[in-house]
Design an enzyme around this catalytic site. Structure first.
Site, short mmCIF file in Angstrom:
data_model
loop_
_atom_site.label_atom_id
_atom_site.label_comp_id
_atom_site.label_asym_id
_atom_site.label_seq_id
_atom_site.Cartn_x
_atom_site.Cartn_y
_atom_site.Cartn_z
N GLN A 90 0.85 -1.19 0.00
CA GLN A 90 0.00 0.00 0.00
C GLN A 90 0.88 1.24 0.00
O GLN A 90 1.65 1.46 0.92
CB GLN A 90 -0.91 -0.01 1.23
CG GLN A 90 -1.90 1.13 1.28
CD GLN A 90 -2.79 1.06 2.53
OE1 GLN A 90 -2.50 0.31 3.46
NE2 GLN A 90 -3.84 1.83 2.54
N HIS A 96 -7.89 1.94 -0.35
CA HIS A 96 -8.29 2.10 -1.75
C HIS A 96 -8.31 0.74 -2.44
O HIS A 96 -7.51 -0.12 -2.15
CB HIS A 96 -7.40 3.09 -2.50
CG HIS A 96 -5.94 2.82 -2.45
ND1 HIS A 96 -5.16 3.00 -1.32
CD2 HIS A 96 -5.09 2.38 -3.41
CE1 HIS A 96 -3.90 2.70 -1.59
NE2 HIS A 96 -3.83 2.30 -2.85
N HIS A 98 -8.18 -1.12 -6.03
CA HIS A 98 -7.78 -1.00 -7.44
C HIS A 98 -8.70 -1.86 -8.30
O HIS A 98 -8.91 -3.03 -8.00
CB HIS A 98 -6.35 -1.52 -7.64
CG HIS A 98 -5.29 -0.72 -6.99
ND1 HIS A 98 -4.61 0.27 -7.65
CD2 HIS A 98 -4.79 -0.78 -5.73
CE1 HIS A 98 -3.72 0.79 -6.83
NE2 HIS A 98 -3.81 0.18 -5.66
#
Length: 136
Positions: A90, A96, A98
């Site tokens: 990360q 987040h 992807h």
């Protein structure tokens, strides 16, 4: 806070937003590994997935569910990846997800191809690991 994703949420850094929900936002990755590489993030700052509230988690994955068909439409398949912590790769310490369109010729391979030194566990070691994870 000096978080690039929080700055995107706050409108301090421009982003190519694809879709937004109450608590999450999806936008094109500024440094894509494939055309259409999209990030989906919670609007609230969380460093790791296990810290995301139940409400924000449901909203985040609800948005992922809406965006995946759009990303898949580019090539017919996409990689969904979460790097949960620095040791996992990360790069931005804000949760987040992807969504990366995959092509047969992209040379990325399967997730197992990323690890040269994979463990070779006996059945007993698998069982011990299973029990350890169940009781943690």
């Amino acid at each position: 806070m000096d978080c690039v994703f929080c700055k995107i949420v706050d409108g301090k850094i421009p982003a190519k937003v694809i879709m937004e929900s109450k608590n999450s936002i999806a936008f094109l990755d500024a440094f894509p590994v494939a055309e259409g590489h999209t990030l989906v993030i919670p609007k609230k700052h969380y460093e790791k997935l296990q810290f995301v509230s139940s409400e924000d988690n449901a909203d985040l994955f609800g948005l992922v569910h809406k965006i995946i068909p759009k990303v898949d439409a580019l090539t017919g398949a996409s990689l969904v990846a979460i790097h949960n912590g620095k040791e996992a790769g990360q790069e931005v310490p804000h949760v987040h997800i992807h969504l990366i369109p995959r092509h047969q010729s992209d040379s990325a391979g399967a997730v197992h191809s990323m690890f040269a030194n994979r463990p070779k566990l006996t059945d007993s070691e698998f069982s011990n690991l299973q029990e350890k994870l169940k009781t943690l």
